[in-house]
Motif scaffolding. Structure first.
Motif, PDB file in Angstrom:
ATOM      1  N   ALA A  95       0.846  -1.205   0.000  1.00 37.32           N
ATOM      2  CA  ALA A  95       0.000   0.000   0.000  1.00 37.32           C
ATOM      3  C   ALA A  95       0.878   1.252   0.000  1.00 37.32           C
ATOM      4  N   ARG A  96       1.970   1.201   0.729  1.00 35.27           N
ATOM      5  CA  ARG A  96       2.883   2.363   0.757  1.00 35.27           C
ATOM      6  C   ARG A  96       3.500   2.602  -0.625  1.00 35.27           C
ATOM      7  N   ILE A  97       3.778   1.516  -1.332  1.00 35.11           N
ATOM      8  CA  ILE A  97       4.350   1.669  -2.680  1.00 35.11           C
ATOM      9  C   ILE A  97       3.370   2.465  -3.560  1.00 35.11           C
ATOM     10  N   GLN A 111       5.336  10.200  -0.686  1.00 32.98           N
ATOM     11  CA  GLN A 111       6.069   9.973   0.566  1.00 32.98           C
ATOM     12  C   GLN A 111       5.156   9.325   1.597  1.00 32.98           C
ATOM     13  N   GLU A 112       5.770   8.543   2.496  1.00 26.39           N
ATOM     14  CA  GLU A 112       4.993   7.769   3.468  1.00 26.39           C
ATOM     15  C   GLU A 112       4.043   8.629   4.323  1.00 26.39           C
ATOM     16  N   THR A 113       4.532   9.762   4.846  1.00 25.65           N
ATOM     17  CA  THR A 113       3.706  10.521   5.796  1.00 25.65           C
ATOM     18  C   THR A 113       3.401  11.944   5.343  1.00 25.65           C
ATOM     19  N   THR A 149       2.256   4.022  14.981  1.00 24.16           N
ATOM     20  CA  THR A 149       1.769   3.901  13.607  1.00 24.16           C
ATOM     21  C   THR A 149       1.666   5.276  12.967  1.00 24.16           C
ATOM     22  N   ASN A 150       2.198   5.371  11.770  1.00 27.30           N
ATOM     23  CA  ASN A 150       2.135   6.635  11.040  1.00 27.30           C
ATOM     24  C   ASN A 150       0.829   6.812  10.281  1.00 27.30           C
ATOM     25  N   PRO A 151       0.438   8.026   9.981  1.00 25.00           N
ATOM     26  CA  PRO A 151       1.064   9.278  10.417  1.00 25.00           C
ATOM     27  C   PRO A 151       0.706   9.533  11.890  1.00 25.00           C
ATOM     28  N   LEU A 171       4.098   8.756  19.244  1.00 27.48           N
ATOM     29  CA  LEU A 171       5.547   8.952  19.376  1.00 27.48           C
ATOM     30  C   LEU A 171       6.290   8.735  18.081  1.00 27.48           C
ATOM     31  N   CYS A 172       7.478   9.284  18.077  1.00 28.98           N
ATOM     32  CA  CYS A 172       8.295   9.309  16.866  1.00 28.98           C
ATOM     33  C   CYS A 172       9.753   9.270  17.282  1.00 28.98           C
ATOM     34  N   ASN A 173      10.588   8.742  16.398  1.00 27.05           N
ATOM     35  CA  ASN A 173      12.007   8.647  16.746  1.00 27.05           C
ATOM     36  C   ASN A 173      12.810   9.899  16.371  1.00 27.05           C
ATOM     37  N   ILE A 174      12.197  10.814  15.618  1.00 31.73           N
ATOM     38  CA  ILE A 174      12.983  11.962  15.129  1.00 31.73           C
ATOM     39  C   ILE A 174      13.588  12.783  16.290  1.00 31.73           C
ATOM     40  N   PRO A 175      12.779  13.165  17.309  1.00 30.23           N
ATOM     41  CA  PRO A 175      13.390  13.937  18.392  1.00 30.23           C
ATOM     42  C   PRO A 175      14.482  13.155  19.130  1.00 30.23           C
ATOM     43  N   ASN A 201       3.776  16.383  14.344  1.00 33.56           N
ATOM     44  CA  ASN A 201       4.616  15.253  13.953  1.00 33.56           C
ATOM     45  C   ASN A 201       5.187  15.451  12.544  1.00 33.56           C
ATOM     46  N   HIS A 202       6.475  15.208  12.417  1.00 33.59           N
ATOM     47  CA  HIS A 202       7.214  15.368  11.168  1.00 33.59           C
ATOM     48  C   HIS A 202       7.176  16.810  10.641  1.00 33.59           C
ATOM     49  N   LEU A 203       6.869  17.755  11.522  1.00 35.39           N
ATOM     50  CA  LEU A 203       6.949  19.167  11.130  1.00 35.39           C
ATOM     51  C   LEU A 203       7.076  20.002  12.409  1.00 35.39           C
ATOM     52  N   ALA A 236      17.451   7.408   8.378  1.00 35.06           N
ATOM     53  CA  ALA A 236      17.910   6.661   7.203  1.00 35.06           C
ATOM     54  C   ALA A 236      17.021   6.849   5.977  1.00 35.06           C
ATOM     55  N   ASN A 237      15.760   7.234   6.171  1.00 28.37           N
ATOM     56  CA  ASN A 237      14.864   7.336   5.018  1.00 28.37           C
ATOM     57  C   ASN A 237      14.960   8.679   4.302  1.00 28.37           C
ATOM     58  N   ILE A 238      15.686   9.629   4.872  1.00 30.82           N
ATOM     59  CA  ILE A 238      15.899  10.912   4.187  1.00 30.82           C
ATOM     60  C   ILE A 238      17.412  11.088   4.096  1.00 30.82           C
ATOM     61  N   PRO A 257      14.014  16.798   9.868  1.00 28.50           N
ATOM     62  CA  PRO A 257      14.429  16.336   8.527  1.00 28.50           C
ATOM     63  C   PRO A 257      13.324  16.439   7.473  1.00 28.50           C
ATOM     64  N   TYR A 258      12.057  16.307   7.902  1.00 27.50           N
ATOM     65  CA  TYR A 258      10.957  16.351   6.932  1.00 27.50           C
ATOM     66  C   TYR A 258      10.710  17.748   6.379  1.00 27.50           C
ATOM     67  N   HIS A 259      11.301  18.777   6.996  1.00 26.20           N
ATOM     68  CA  HIS A 259      11.154  20.130   6.434  1.00 26.20           C
ATOM     69  C   HIS A 259      11.746  20.226   5.035  1.00 26.20           C
ATOM     70  N   THR A 281      11.255   3.404  -5.393  1.00 24.68           N
ATOM     71  CA  THR A 281      10.921   4.364  -4.327  1.00 24.68           C
ATOM     72  C   THR A 281      11.415   3.816  -2.984  1.00 24.68           C
ATOM     73  N   ARG A 282      11.288   4.661  -1.951  1.00 20.72           N
ATOM     74  CA  ARG A 282      11.755   4.249  -0.613  1.00 20.72           C
ATOM     75  C   ARG A 282      11.068   2.945  -0.163  1.00 20.72           C
ATOM     76  N   ALA A 283       9.768   2.845  -0.374  1.00 20.84           N
ATOM     77  CA  ALA A 283       9.056   1.638   0.086  1.00 20.84           C
ATOM     78  C   ALA A 283       9.574   0.404  -0.638  1.00 20.84           C
ATOM     79  N   GLU A 311      19.147   0.216   9.234  1.00 18.55           N
ATOM     80  CA  GLU A 311      18.900   0.779   7.892  1.00 18.55           C
ATOM     81  C   GLU A 311      17.474   1.305   7.749  1.00 18.55           C
ATOM     82  N   ARG A 312      16.603   0.931   8.692  1.00 18.13           N
ATOM     83  CA  ARG A 312      15.236   1.442   8.650  1.00 18.13           C
ATOM     84  C   ARG A 312      15.179   2.829   9.294  1.00 18.13           C
ATOM     85  N   GLY A 313      14.307   3.680   8.734  1.00 18.68           N
ATOM     86  CA  GLY A 313      14.200   5.045   9.225  1.00 18.68           C
ATOM     87  C   GLY A 313      13.742   5.149  10.671  1.00 18.68           C
ATOM     88  N   GLY A 314      13.069   4.116  11.154  1.00 21.26           N
ATOM     89  CA  GLY A 314      12.499   4.188  12.505  1.00 21.26           C
ATOM     90  C   GLY A 314      13.443   3.722  13.601  1.00 21.26           C
TER      91      GLY A 314
HETATM   92  C1  G6P Z   1      11.475   8.083  10.199  1.00 20.90           C
HETATM   93  C2  G6P Z   1      10.189   8.473  10.802  1.00 20.90           C
HETATM   94  C3  G6P Z   1       9.249   7.331  10.970  1.00 20.90           C
HETATM   95  C4  G6P Z   1       9.112   6.569   9.681  1.00 20.90           C
HETATM   96  C5  G6P Z   1      10.454   6.152   9.178  1.00 20.90           C
HETATM   97  C6  G6P Z   1      10.374   5.535   7.801  1.00 20.90           C
HETATM   98  O1  G6P Z   1      12.303   7.540  11.106  1.00 20.90           O
HETATM   99  O2  G6P Z   1      10.345   9.130  12.008  1.00 20.90           O
HETATM  100  O3  G6P Z   1       8.014   7.824  11.381  1.00 20.90           O
HETATM  101  O4  G6P Z   1       8.305   5.444   9.843  1.00 20.90           O
HETATM  102  O5  G6P Z   1      11.323   7.207   9.111  1.00 20.90           O
HETATM  103  O6  G6P Z   1      11.447   4.696   7.629  1.00 20.90           O
HETATM  104  P1  G6P Z   1      11.490   3.607   6.477  1.00 20.90           P
HETATM  105  O7  G6P Z   1      12.721   2.834   6.736  1.00 20.90           O
HETATM  106  O8  G6P Z   1      10.222   2.799   6.597  1.00 20.90           O
HETATM  107  O9  G6P Z   1      11.509   4.392   5.200  1.00 20.90           O
END
Ligand code: G6P
Length: 452
Positions: A95-97, A111-113, A149-151, A171-175, A201-203, A236-238, A257-259, A281-283, A311-314
């Motif tokens: 679905a993300r693809i 983009q995912e979110t 779970t995003n968003p 919650l989110c891992n960015i901070p 979130n993400h902004l 890792a995803n950006i 990073p999402y800015h 794409t990323r997915a 290697e995963r963004g989370g």
């Molecule tokens: C970041 C975001 C997460 C998101 C992830 C995507 O870390 O904070 O909310 O899920 O990237 O990573 P992925 O490896 O699935 O592209």
């Protein structure tokens, strides 16, 4: 001595589960986890079995007295739970693809979110999360919901606004990543610094001061954006964090990073289109990483989190999830950045909406630190995006086409007008299995397409 804990993880078949289990193991002295229930759906059964066995091996190797249960029966799992964590992905990576490829095929960010993809992830996810909340009201009314779970921001907004459930933390891992990586750039111990985040979130944007009260924000901006050698992103995803120095310097706050999608839209789009045409794409890349991870998880000798998960963004999200649970359970009053109700923390936004802000996590949940008002540069984008989120969340709940089109029209990453409507219609049809709230409208669109 407190009783043993029952924690339920919905989307338990996720490749991130070993991170979470590692987090519980590391905190076991404070968090007496007795039962861990990994719940998934039929589609995720195979992954759940593989990662579930891996979780059992990890717990056994750590010599912890905790049972791991794997089930497809969510209600059985939720009964008397203390904490429920959600890390599900409705429709899985396929679905993300589609969320990424359909907008990109029309020359828009995929983009995912963020942008059209992020809105559609919200449309698929929110009804499922609201169902979980209804089950919780009945089966574990005292439990906290920790949503990864995003968003995550929009999901938390939906749970509070439409689920009428306030015991939720998004919650989110960015901070978490920002604090670790930016303290290193400043060559300081993170313990000596105070990072204050505010936004959604993400902004969100943040400031940094040291333990002598000296602001380090401008110095950090200079290190991050004035020196091209530091332009690697903290997730890792950006890939890049190469914003225009003079612009971010003028913010006097560090963007997330999402800015990059908003401040450097053309550059981000160009790169995404390049990947879309060539490497995927990323997915699609994440699918490859996942395949490799699940191959590793199958190894009966593997009983610890493999390095490849980074290697995963989370990555590092277990720190966020487990610290929140620990801080609520033991009233540890840790300082963390979470999605929670605004209640006047950011005066530029409605009091009853969800924001992502630095908070003290008490036994009674997050208590945000007052932030106040943003300068016009941040305020404009923030108010626009929060309004856009409110419309997208409303559309997810009501299935109203006009409301959804309004969210699309407002989103700065979506080209306006008929192309936007076309992308929206294509996404509605592509995701129809997971969008029952739009069933009637989707039938109409399909009929009109066949007729033309
Ligand atoms: C970041 C975001 C997460 C998101 C992830 C995507 O870390 O904070 O909310 O899920 O990237 O990573 P992925 O490896 O699935 O592209």
């Amino acid at each position: 001595m407190k009783k043993g804990l029952k924690i339920v993880t919905i989307g338990g078949g996720s490749s991130y589960t070993p991170e979470l289990v590692e987090g519980f193991i590391n905190r076991h002295a404070e968090l007496p986890l007795k039962e861990l229930w990994l719940v998934d759906v039929e589609l995720g059964k195979e992954k759940q079995a593989i990662v579930g066995e891996m979780a059992k091996r990890m717990i056994k190797a750590a010599n912890i007295d905790c049972e791991v249960h794997l089930t497809l029966d969510r209600r059985e799992a939720l009964k008397d739970a203390d904490f429920v964590t959600t890390q599900l992905r409705v429709g899985q990576l396929d679905a993300r693809i589609l969320d990424e490829r359909i907008p990109l095929s029309h020359g828009m960010i995929g983009q995912e979110t963020n942008g059209a993809g992020g809105i559609f992830k919200a449309l698929r996810t929110i009804p499922v999360i609201l169902d979980i909340v209804e089950d919780m009201k009945e089966l574990c009314p005292d439990a906290w919901l920790i949503d990864f779970t995003n968003p995550a921001g929009m999901v938390t907004e939906a749970v509070m606004r439409y689920g009428n459930w306030d015991k939720v933390v998004g919650l989110c891992n960015i901070p978490v990543n920002a604090i670790v990586e930016e303290a290193a750039l400043l060559e300081r111990d993170p313990e000596e610094l105070f990072f204050q985040f505010a936004g959604i979130n993400h902004l969100h944007w943040h400031t940094v001061v040291d333990n002598k009260g000296k602001s380090l924000t401008d110095e950090l901006l200079k290190i991050m954006y004035g020196d091209a050698s530091n332009s690697k992103s903290i997730v890792a995803n950006i890939q890049e964090n190469d914003l225009i120095f003079e612009q971010v310097q003028n913010l006097h706050m560090v963007p997330c990073p999402y800015h990059r999608y908003y401040y450097l839209t053309d550059e981000a789009l160009k790169e995404e289109i390049e990947d879309f045409k060539n490497s995927g794409t990323r997915a699609e890349k994440v699918k490859g990483i996942e395949k490799e991870l699940f191959e590793l998880y199958k190894d009966e000798n593997l009983d610890h989190k493999p390095q490849q998960l980074a290697e995963r963004g989370g990555a590092r999200y277990s720190d966020a999830a487990c610290n929140i649970i620990n801080s609520i359970y033991n009233d540890k009053r840790m300082i963390m950045t979470v999605s929670t109700k605004n209640n006047g923390t950011i005066t530029d936004l409605p009091a009853d909406c969800v924001v992502e802000v630095t908070s003290m996590i008490t036994g009674n949940g997050p208590v945000p630190f007052q932030f106040g008002s943003f300068a016009p540069a941040e305020r404009g984008l923030l108010q626009l995006m929060k309004s856009m989120e409110l419309l997208a969340v409303e559309a997810a709940v009501t299935g109203d086409y006009g409301t959804l089109l309004q969210a699309f029209t407002m989103n700065p990453l979506i080209t306006s007008g008929f192309v936007a409507k076309q992308v929206m219609d294509e996404l509605l049809v592509a995701h129809k299995t997971y969008l029952p709230q739009f069933a009637e409208k989707i039938k109409e669109i399909e009929k009109a397409t066949t007729a033309s």
